[in-house]
Motif scaffolding. Sequence first.
Motif, PDB file in Angstrom:
ATOM      1  N   PRO A 159       0.847  -1.209   0.000  1.00 18.77           N
ATOM      2  CA  PRO A 159       0.000   0.000   0.000  1.00 18.77           C
ATOM      3  C   PRO A 159       0.880   1.256   0.000  1.00 18.77           C
ATOM      4  O   PRO A 159       1.063   1.909   1.023  1.00 18.77           O
ATOM      5  CB  PRO A 159      -0.809  -0.133   1.287  1.00 18.77           C
ATOM      6  N   THR A 160       1.430   1.584  -1.138  1.00 18.99           N
ATOM      7  CA  THR A 160       2.457   2.628  -1.222  1.00 18.99           C
ATOM      8  C   THR A 160       1.964   3.993  -0.743  1.00 18.99           C
ATOM      9  O   THR A 160       2.695   4.726  -0.073  1.00 18.99           O
ATOM     10  CB  THR A 160       2.970   2.750  -2.668  1.00 18.99           C
ATOM     11  N   LYS A 161       0.721   4.340  -1.075  1.00 23.50           N
ATOM     12  CA  LYS A 161       0.206   5.645  -0.672  1.00 23.50           C
ATOM     13  C   LYS A 161       0.080   5.743   0.838  1.00 23.50           C
ATOM     14  O   LYS A 161       0.410   6.774   1.440  1.00 23.50           O
ATOM     15  CB  LYS A 161      -1.136   5.916  -1.346  1.00 23.50           C
ATOM     16  N   ALA A 162      -0.387   4.674   1.461  1.00 30.60           N
ATOM     17  CA  ALA A 162      -0.532   4.678   2.919  1.00 30.60           C
ATOM     18  C   ALA A 162       0.829   4.800   3.601  1.00 30.60           C
ATOM     19  O   ALA A 162       0.984   5.507   4.603  1.00 30.60           O
ATOM     20  CB  ALA A 162      -1.237   3.404   3.374  1.00 30.60           C
ATOM     21  N   TYR A 163       1.823   4.129   3.062  1.00 28.12           N
ATOM     22  CA  TYR A 163       3.162   4.182   3.651  1.00 28.12           C
ATOM     23  C   TYR A 163       3.780   5.568   3.484  1.00 28.12           C
ATOM     24  O   TYR A 163       4.434   6.078   4.401  1.00 28.12           O
ATOM     25  CB  TYR A 163       4.058   3.117   3.022  1.00 28.12           C
ATOM     26  N   ARG A 164       3.612   6.161   2.333  1.00 23.75           N
ATOM     27  CA  ARG A 164       4.166   7.503   2.125  1.00 23.75           C
ATOM     28  C   ARG A 164       3.470   8.506   3.036  1.00 23.75           C
ATOM     29  O   ARG A 164       4.094   9.421   3.574  1.00 23.75           O
ATOM     30  CB  ARG A 164       4.032   7.921   0.671  1.00 23.75           C
TER      31      ARG A 164
END
Length: 339
Positions: A229-234
């Motif tokens: 979940p790249t957006k959540a991590y960023r």
Amino acid sequence: MTTDTSQKSAPRASNIAETARRYALFVLLGLMLLGFWWAQPAFINSANLFSILQAVSVVAILGVGVSITMSAGGFDLSVGSVAASAVMAASYAMVVLQLDAVSTFILVLAIGALIGLANGLLIVKVGVPDLLATLSTMFLLAGLQLIPTGGRSITAGMVLPDGSTAKGAYDPAFLLLGRSRLFDIVPLPVVIMAVVAVIAWFLMERTRFGRVFYAIGGNETAAHLAGAPTKAYRLAAYIISGTLASLGGLIIASRVGRGDVSAGNSLLLDAVAASLIGFAVLDKRRPHVLGTVLGAIFVGVLLNGLTMLNAPYYTQDFVKGAVLVGALALTFGLGKRKR
């Protein structure tokens, strides 16, 4: 026979060079400590060493936040302004709103997290590039923190812009955060720095949470296709950075005991320098917590030693720049030759 000998010596020389790169900053730090001790024996006493660690504690905490955003492929330019805003917010909460230490602490950390969330949403949802989003936040906060007090520092008994007098004061319990010592020896900010560093190091180097961050920073598209979940991590990276920056601001406010409008002026550059110098630690050539903390300590030791040797104060920025250039040249220049 000569060919066999040269083939055996080549890997050995390569291993020696790699080891030298990995531990070069540790060796330089040790030599620097010995050099300053030889030039000024008082440099190495425990009081001065703890003073150095206390001086760099806030920079290291902010640098950890910057490193986490960098590991996710971003960059947070707003940490200095967030810390400065935290100083003003903490002072306003106690002096004007008459809140106690616990309420102030929670409020200011929440403000830092919300600023980080706003940065993350601008980047992830709106699509503004990291540098532009956090640069905008930096300028916004730099002006916003001055509005409630009309551009003046916050002190007990100050006259507010509406003509009223502030009736609150700094909670003595709050001042313990920046002025107390553990076992009457170790400054509490140093303990906080160590706790933050250990927790962040464990999360980034020993858990899936950290591995996903580095995967996103290496190739966000590949990480997304792999199911991360790249957006959540960023988004999480900027929330963590904002929270740590506000924690740094709380430490400054508790040490200074007033809402200084000039607080945090150099924190951004110092935190970024610590993060980038950390690239050279252990030859990792990437942001990591241990390298950031060591980078902050390295610069702190150097500046403290030069100050004790009566070096002019105006040379400090030059020294920081020289150290940063040297560390990056060591990291990327020699690393390129190795490849």
